[in-house]
Design an enzyme around this catalytic site. Structure first.
Site, PDB file in Angstrom:
ATOM      1  N   LYS A 165       8.903   8.597   2.112  1.00 44.52           N
ATOM      2  CA  LYS A 165       9.562   7.327   1.829  1.00 44.52           C
ATOM      3  C   LYS A 165      11.030   7.514   1.457  1.00 44.52           C
ATOM      4  CE  LYS A 165       5.502   4.558   0.847  1.00 44.52           C
ATOM      5  NZ  LYS A 165       4.425   5.580   0.822  1.00 44.52           N
TER       6      LYS A 165
HETATM    7  C1  LIG Z   1       3.275   5.396   1.423  1.00 44.34           C
HETATM    8  C2  LIG Z   1       2.519   6.605   1.767  1.00 44.34           C
HETATM    9  C3  LIG Z   1       1.602   6.606   2.817  1.00 44.34           C
HETATM   10  C4  LIG Z   1       1.293   5.367   3.614  1.00 44.34           C
HETATM   11  O1  LIG Z   1       2.373   4.976   4.424  1.00 44.34           O
HETATM   12  P1  LIG Z   1       2.384   3.511   5.071  1.00 44.34           P
HETATM   13  O2  LIG Z   1       3.684   3.412   5.773  1.00 44.34           O
HETATM   14  O3  LIG Z   1       2.259   2.555   3.938  1.00 44.34           O
HETATM   15  O4  LIG Z   1       1.213   3.438   5.980  1.00 44.34           O
HETATM   16  C5  LIG Z   1       0.972   7.795   3.140  1.00 44.34           C
HETATM   17  N1  LIG Z   1       1.199   8.922   2.434  1.00 44.34           N
HETATM   18  C6  LIG Z   1       2.057   8.951   1.404  1.00 44.34           C
HETATM   19  C7  LIG Z   1       2.239  10.220   0.662  1.00 44.34           C
HETATM   20  C8  LIG Z   1       2.751   7.803   1.043  1.00 44.34           C
HETATM   21  O5  LIG Z   1       3.605   7.847   0.029  1.00 44.34           O
END
Ligand SMILES: *Cc1c(COP(=O)(O)O)cnc(C)c1O
Length: 432
Positions: A107
């Site tokens: 993210k």
């Molecule tokens: C947010 C997150 C996900 C999920 O991603 P999405 O885009 O919401 O499907 C998977 N793994 C980790 C470590 C995350 O932080």
């Protein structure tokens, strides 16, 4: 380039407006009016291009003239100024490590891109901009670090009490300054619901300019394409396109991958790897889309009961489910199997997966067992150390905690405890 709302009741807007608004006024999600096509020459030359040039080419058509090219280049450079390696785990499975950014999860990419775009757009705003965001774990830290100390921007982060990992909580509650953490006595869906209700009553906050930094914001969603292109740059066997498994919760990450594919990126197949929160896997089996309350699992960043971005996936495929199913499936993996995978992969391949990556690895292995001629990539969305509370007992060993995390763990948590009532949040915002 314009973006229309998936609810089709708001007028199309450009990237700047979509970034500032977050969600469309009709509560739909913004979606590009067309998907720009990258020429074959781009993919032929990709191995010799710099990461920055690849990312710039991938994003520029979506931004149009909203950001001048030299500034956009800068933003792209800052967004991906850490390594994004493709590491072999077995002969047929590679890990795309997206955890080398400041908060050790993918993210960071979307949050860094968005904070810099928003920072550019609000430079001459008279109102203070308030970014309101709900997190299931990793968004909070990434957004907090992305926006920390950005002038003219306050950030309010809602997270579910007791449902995020120790490291995740520290990353979003210890920065201070313009970053405010709210510990909600409820689950992620409660947090998301509170944020949604605030936006519905935005007119009550005349002195604030409210926007979201959830993965529904195009400025977080679109740059997530970058690392699918960077994976292909590092993919040796260009004659056989990879199968890609993406650990999925809100489905923003995999939706960016599908968008990259729709613009020409060679990918054979996408697997959405879910935990016990199986709304999409159930939908593909039964045809009924039934959101449910999120259940807590060891891959907590994917504990989402009503994935926001799935509507965008439907949009990419013009709502034709058979077309979607040609290149996409979704599976649910239990906590027990996830732990087994962490243990097995560590023992047999000396590679330590985090719980989210382990959900992806499990789903990919199942697929490759049925398709032995294929090779795949698991998107490793977080560093295992972020989830040492889960991982250490499974492998029966302590993992080395990097210096940066060690110092975060030592810092004082600072959060406002709140019931899952929108009025409590309203009071908080009025006092900002
Ligand atoms: C947010 C997150 C996900 C999920 O991603 P999405 O885009 O919401 O499907 C998977 N793994 C980790 C470590 C995350 O932080």
């Amino acid at each position: 380039m314009k973006f229309f709302s998936t609810n089709k009741k708001s007028s199309p807007v450009n990237f700047k407006e979509a970034c500032i608004n977050g969600q469309a006024p009709d509560k739909g999600l913004y979606f590009p009016e067309y998907i720009p096509q990258l020429p074959a020459s781009f993919f032929e030359a990709i191995e010799s291009m710099s990461n920055e040039d690849i990312a710039f080419e991938a994003i520029k058509n979506y931004i149009g003239d909203c950001i001048p090219a030299p500034i956009l280049k800068n933003i792209v450079e800052e967004t991906i100024n850490f390594s994004i390696p493709l590491i072999p785990i077995t002969d047929s499975v590679f890990s795309l490590e997206l955890f080398h950014g400041p908060t050790l999860a993918f993210k960071d990419v979307g949050a860094r891109f968005m904070s810099r775009c928003l920072g550019y757009f609000v430079k001459d705003f008279s109102k203070k901009v308030t970014v309101l965001v709900a997190t299931s774990g990793d968004t909070g830290g990434a957004v907090a670090h992305g926006f920390y100390d950005v002038p003219n921007v306050e950030v309010v982060i809602l997270y579910p009490s007791g449902k995020v990992s120790t490291v995740q909580e520290k990353q979003l509650t210890t920065l201070g300054k313009n970053i405010h953490a709210i510990e909600v006595q409820g689950n992620f869906d409660d947090c998301q619901q509170m944020v949604k209700e605030i936006f519905l009553s935005a007119s009550e906050f005349e002195n604030l300019f409210l926007t979201s930094a959830n993965s529904i914001n195009v400025a977080r969603w679109l740059p997530q394409q970058f690392y699918y292109f960077l994976a292909y740059k590092q993919w040796k066997d260009k004659d056989t396109a990879p199968v890609i498994a993406v650990p999925s919760g809100n489905f923003g990450n995999i939706c960016a991958g599908l968008l990259a594919k729709a613009s020409g990126l060679p990918v054979q197949y996408f697997i959405a790897a879910c935990n016990a929160n199986d709304v999409v896997p159930q939908f593909l089996q039964t045809g009924n889309y039934l959101p449910k309350p999120a259940v807590a699992t060891i891959s907590n960043a994917m504990d989402v009961g009503n994935p926001s971005n799935f509507v965008r996936i439907m949009e990419i495929f013009h709502h034709q489910i058979p077309d979607l199913q040609q290149v996409f499936s979704a599976v649910s993996v239990s906590d027990a199997r996830t732990k087994e995978t962490i243990k097995n992969v560590y023992q047999h391949h000396q590679y330590l997966l985090d719980p989210h990556g382990a959900v992806g690895f499990t789903a990919l292995s199942d697929y490759l067992n049925m398709h032995p001629d294929s090779k795949g990539i698991v998107v490793e969305t977080a560093h295992p150390v972020k989830f040492f509370d889960v991982v250490e007992p499974v492998i029966g060993e302590a993992i080395k905690i990097p210096e940066t995390i060690q110092s975060q763990l030592g810092q004082q948590k600072n959060a406002t405890l709140m019931n899952a009532y929108v009025n409590a949040l309203k009071n908080f915002l009025h006092q900002l």
